[in-house]
Design a protein around this motif. Structure first.
Motif, PDB file in Angstrom:
ATOM      1  N   ILE A 104      41.780  47.701  39.863  1.00  9.75           N
ATOM      2  CA  ILE A 104      42.411  46.650  40.669  1.00  9.75           C
ATOM      3  C   ILE A 104      42.981  47.249  41.955  1.00  9.75           C
ATOM      4  CG2 ILE A 104      44.430  45.133  40.767  1.00  9.75           C
ATOM      5  CD1 ILE A 104      43.741  44.193  37.997  1.00  9.75           C
ATOM      6  N   VAL A 105      43.548  48.439  41.865  1.00 16.20           N
ATOM      7  CA  VAL A 105      44.089  49.096  43.067  1.00 16.20           C
ATOM      8  C   VAL A 105      42.960  49.361  44.053  1.00 16.20           C
ATOM      9  CG1 VAL A 105      45.179  51.205  43.929  1.00 16.20           C
ATOM     10  CG2 VAL A 105      46.100  50.056  41.914  1.00 16.20           C
ATOM     11  N   PRO A 131      47.617  44.527  44.841  1.00 17.93           N
ATOM     12  CA  PRO A 131      47.096  44.525  43.467  1.00 17.93           C
ATOM     13  C   PRO A 131      47.683  43.376  42.638  1.00 17.93           C
ATOM     14  CG  PRO A 131      47.751  46.744  44.102  1.00 17.93           C
ATOM     15  CD  PRO A 131      48.216  45.814  45.192  1.00 17.93           C
ATOM     16  N   GLN A 132      48.951  43.024  42.894  1.00 14.47           N
ATOM     17  CA  GLN A 132      49.587  41.947  42.146  1.00 14.47           C
ATOM     18  C   GLN A 132      48.883  40.613  42.366  1.00 14.47           C
ATOM     19  OE1 GLN A 132      51.152  44.072  44.157  1.00 14.47           O
ATOM     20  NE2 GLN A 132      52.668  45.142  42.945  1.00 14.47           N
ATOM     21  N   ARG A 140      45.750  40.571  40.279  1.00 14.40           N
ATOM     22  CA  ARG A 140      46.010  40.478  38.839  1.00 14.40           C
ATOM     23  C   ARG A 140      46.571  39.114  38.456  1.00 14.40           C
ATOM     24  NH1 ARG A 140      45.228  43.276  34.165  1.00 14.40           N
ATOM     25  NH2 ARG A 140      45.266  45.231  35.285  1.00 14.40           N
ATOM     26  N   TYR A 141      47.539  38.602  39.243  1.00 16.75           N
ATOM     27  CA  TYR A 141      48.264  37.398  38.842  1.00 16.75           C
ATOM     28  C   TYR A 141      48.043  36.194  39.744  1.00 16.75           C
ATOM     29  CZ  TYR A 141      50.662  41.003  36.221  1.00 16.75           C
ATOM     30  OH  TYR A 141      50.942  42.050  35.402  1.00 16.75           O
ATOM     31  N   GLY A 164      40.722  47.165  34.893  1.00 20.01           N
ATOM     32  CA  GLY A 164      41.914  47.959  34.639  1.00 20.01           C
ATOM     33  C   GLY A 164      42.721  48.116  35.919  1.00 20.01           C
ATOM     34  N   GLN A 165      43.968  48.529  35.759  1.00 25.33           N
ATOM     35  CA  GLN A 165      44.866  48.621  36.918  1.00 25.33           C
ATOM     36  C   GLN A 165      44.317  49.563  37.988  1.00 25.33           C
ATOM     37  OE1 GLN A 165      47.327  46.556  37.365  1.00 25.33           O
ATOM     38  NE2 GLN A 165      47.844  47.415  39.351  1.00 25.33           N
ATOM     39  N   ASP A 166      43.724  50.685  37.581  1.00 22.33           N
ATOM     40  CA  ASP A 166      43.180  51.616  38.567  1.00 22.33           C
ATOM     41  C   ASP A 166      42.058  50.982  39.384  1.00 22.33           C
ATOM     42  OD1 ASP A 166      41.592  51.512  36.290  1.00 22.33           O
ATOM     43  OD2 ASP A 166      41.209  53.664  36.218  1.00 22.33           O
TER      44      ASP A 166
END
Length: 120
Positions: free
Chosen positions: A46-47, A57-58, A61-62, A42-44
């Protein structure tokens, strides 16, 4: 993980992540799925991973290539627009939708008028 000096092993990821994460700890199986690409944090999370590894974080993710493409597309903003023009666009974006539509019509009308004057 390798670029940050860590072995890309589930046990290492589990230990290092859980040292920094203040929520429910991740399991060895869970982080193994991250490494294999079977699951995406999840984004949290990933941070937290990005802060630990010293990357954005980008990029986690990507991927780094996607982040570079976005940076290239947005860098034109600073190159093309002066500070005053950026201020105008920022103010425009803060307007209510109805006012934005009215302003858009005015700008397009002025642009058409200017093209006529230049062509004459």
């Amino acid at each position: 993980m390798q670029l940050a000096g860590y072995d890309p092993k589930p046990a290492v990821l589990e230990r290092e992540f859980n040292l920094r994460w203040h929520g429910k700890p991740m399991t060895l199986h869970g982080v193994r799925r991250w490494l294999l690409g079977e699951a995406i944090p999840g984004q949290d999370k990933i941070v937290t991973l990005a802060e630990w590894l010293g990357v954005s974080p980008q990029s986690l993710r990507y991927g780094g290539e996607a982040e570079r493409r976005v940076e290239e597309r947005t860098s034109w903003w600073d190159e093309v627009f002066r500070s005053q023009e950026r201020d105008v666009v920022a103010a425009y974006l803060e307007l209510p939708q109805e006012q934005r539509q009215a302003l858009r019509k005015i700008i397009l009308a002025l642009a058409d008028r200017k093209e006529e004057e230049v062509g004459a």
